[in-house]
Design a protein around this motif. Structure first.
Motif, short mmCIF file in Angstrom:
data_model
loop_
_atom_site.label_atom_id
_atom_site.label_comp_id
_atom_site.label_asym_id
_atom_site.label_seq_id
_atom_site.Cartn_x
_atom_site.Cartn_y
_atom_site.Cartn_z
N VAL A 298 -2.63 -1.30 -3.16
CA VAL A 298 -3.64 -0.31 -2.81
C VAL A 298 -3.01 1.08 -2.91
O VAL A 298 -1.99 1.34 -2.26
CB VAL A 298 -4.14 -0.54 -1.35
N ASP A 299 -3.62 1.96 -3.71
CA ASP A 299 -3.04 3.30 -3.83
C ASP A 299 -3.57 4.23 -2.74
O ASP A 299 -4.44 3.87 -1.96
CB ASP A 299 -3.26 3.88 -5.24
N GLY A 300 -3.01 5.45 -2.70
CA GLY A 300 -3.30 6.35 -1.58
C GLY A 300 -4.53 7.22 -1.74
O GLY A 300 -4.95 7.89 -0.79
N CYS B 267 0.84 -1.20 0.00
CA CYS B 267 0.00 0.00 0.00
C CYS B 267 0.87 1.25 0.00
O CYS B 267 1.91 1.28 0.65
CB CYS B 267 -0.84 -0.07 1.27
N ASP B 268 0.47 2.24 -0.76
CA ASP B 268 1.22 3.50 -0.81
C ASP B 268 0.29 4.61 -0.34
O ASP B 268 -0.88 4.64 -0.73
CB ASP B 268 1.68 3.77 -2.26
N VAL B 269 0.79 5.53 0.48
CA VAL B 269 -0.06 6.66 0.84
C VAL B 269 0.03 7.76 -0.21
O VAL B 269 -0.78 8.67 -0.25
CB VAL B 269 0.23 7.25 2.25
N VAL B 270 1.06 7.66 -1.07
CA VAL B 270 1.21 8.63 -2.16
C VAL B 270 0.09 8.39 -3.18
O VAL B 270 -0.23 7.25 -3.50
CB VAL B 270 2.59 8.43 -2.84
N TYR B 271 -0.54 9.47 -3.68
CA TYR B 271 -1.55 9.28 -4.73
C TYR B 271 -1.34 10.15 -5.96
O TYR B 271 -2.18 10.16 -6.85
CB TYR B 271 -2.98 9.43 -4.16
N VAL B 272 -0.22 10.88 -5.98
CA VAL B 272 0.16 11.56 -7.22
C VAL B 272 1.61 11.17 -7.51
O VAL B 272 2.51 11.65 -6.84
CB VAL B 272 0.06 13.10 -7.10
N PRO B 273 1.88 10.24 -8.41
CA PRO B 273 0.94 9.57 -9.29
C PRO B 273 0.08 8.52 -8.57
O PRO B 273 0.42 8.08 -7.49
CB PRO B 273 1.87 8.89 -10.30
N LEU B 274 -0.99 8.12 -9.26
CA LEU B 274 -1.87 7.10 -8.68
C LEU B 274 -1.15 5.76 -8.58
O LEU B 274 -1.29 5.05 -7.59
CB LEU B 274 -3.12 6.95 -9.55
#
Ligand code: ATR
Length: 282
Positions: free
Chosen positions: A239-241, A216-223
């Motif tokens: 799982v994306d952020g 899972c990444d809490v970063v969402y830019v990039p998705l």
């Protein structure tokens, strides 16, 4: 004449916040006459903001960087999650009591549950990379669900301080320990800023990661970060952020406007499109 409810998101700077888009979507979707306003408040203006809070008639709002800890002395009550994280992201009235909560851990957990259903079956250990605010939320959420959490950070002292603060079931480690920790991990979380646009990539070797672990990444830019892409290529569930941002907002909206909103596919698509429009290639 009663005024329609007004909520806010405050920060400094604030213009990049996506919260107005998502609360605006829900206000519209549920036909609620109310507003969610973006407030750029410099640190020296915080006391003045709270001095006139009642007369302005705010029903509550979100608090973001750099005010998440600084708002605490202005509130009547700090809820347990905010106390544990040392940070408030949601302000609301509980009767006549101005309360501060932190919904980031709940948002993090609901996103995991939503995007990787069943991830917790048989899971007992998590590795969280990072020791900042996002790591605090992820670690608190995971320990609250009974997982053993290993916090791994470049600056080990910060990992130690966080582990000590959170208490039982949370340990701290330097980056050297990562590879052996991955062998036992059922969940790997990137809660550093690495991999975000304009930041260096997160470069870690995923080969020791336990088969079947969720990433899972809490970063969402990039998705889709490099971490998620390589985890996916190795057969891990990812799982994306973005969902953390969506789910952390649910509790605030329901406290302010009295409706528990749904995180719909349509809302997610709206934010995805905004991310892609503002960061081409993301
Ligand atoms: P947030 O509140 O969004 O979590 P933060 O408090 O600035 O942001 O935390 C950023 C995290 O990313 C920290 O754990 C930081 O590690 P340090 O505590 O050692 O600073 C981590 N981080 C940032 N840049 C890094 C890099 N180049 N290498 C390793 N870790 C990095």
């Amino acid at each position: 004449m009663s005024r329609s409810p007004r909520a806010f998101v405050m920060g400094h700077p604030i213009k990049h916040s996506r919260s107005p888009m998502l609360h605006g979507y829900w206000l519209d979707h549920y036909g609620i006459e109310g507003s969610y306003e973006m407030l750029d408040i410099a640190p020296e203006a915080l006391a003045g903001f709270f001095a006139s809070y009642r007369e302005t008639g705010w029903i509550g709002g979100n608090v973001t960087v750099p005010h998440k800890s600084a708002v605490m002395p202005f509130l009547d009550r700090i809820d347990p999650a905010a106390e544990a994280m040392g940070a408030v992201n949601t302000v609301y009235w509980d009767g006549d009591v101005l309360a501060g909560d932190n919904t980031d851990a709940l948002g993090f957990m609901h996103n995991l549950d939503d995007r990787a259903p069943g991830w917790q079956t048989g899971a007992s250990r998590a590795v969280v990379l990072g020791a900042g605010g996002a790591a605090r939320a992820a670690a608190y959420g995971l320990m609250s669900r009974g997982l053993d959490v290993a916090i791994v950070n470049r600056t080990e002292a910060k990992a130690q301080a966080l582990a000590q603060h959170l208490g039982r079931g949370v340990s701290s480690h330097s980056l050297d320990a990562l590879s052996s920790l991955l062998g036992e991990a059922d969940l790997l979380v990137n809660a550093t800023s690495l991999g975000m646009v304009h930041q260096p990539p997160l470069q870690i070797d995923l080969s020791p990661l336990k088969a079947g672990a969720t990433v899972c990444d809490v970063v969402y830019v990039p998705l889709e970060t490099d971490l998620l892409r390589s985890a996916k290529a190795r057969g891990h569930r990812t799982v994306d952020g973005l969902g953390m941002l969506l789910h952390q907002a649910v509790v605030g909206f329901s406290r302010w406007f009295g409706v528990t909103p749904e995180v719909t596919g349509e809302l997610r698509t709206l934010l995805e499109e905004d991310i892609r429009a503002k960061s081409p290639g993301a």
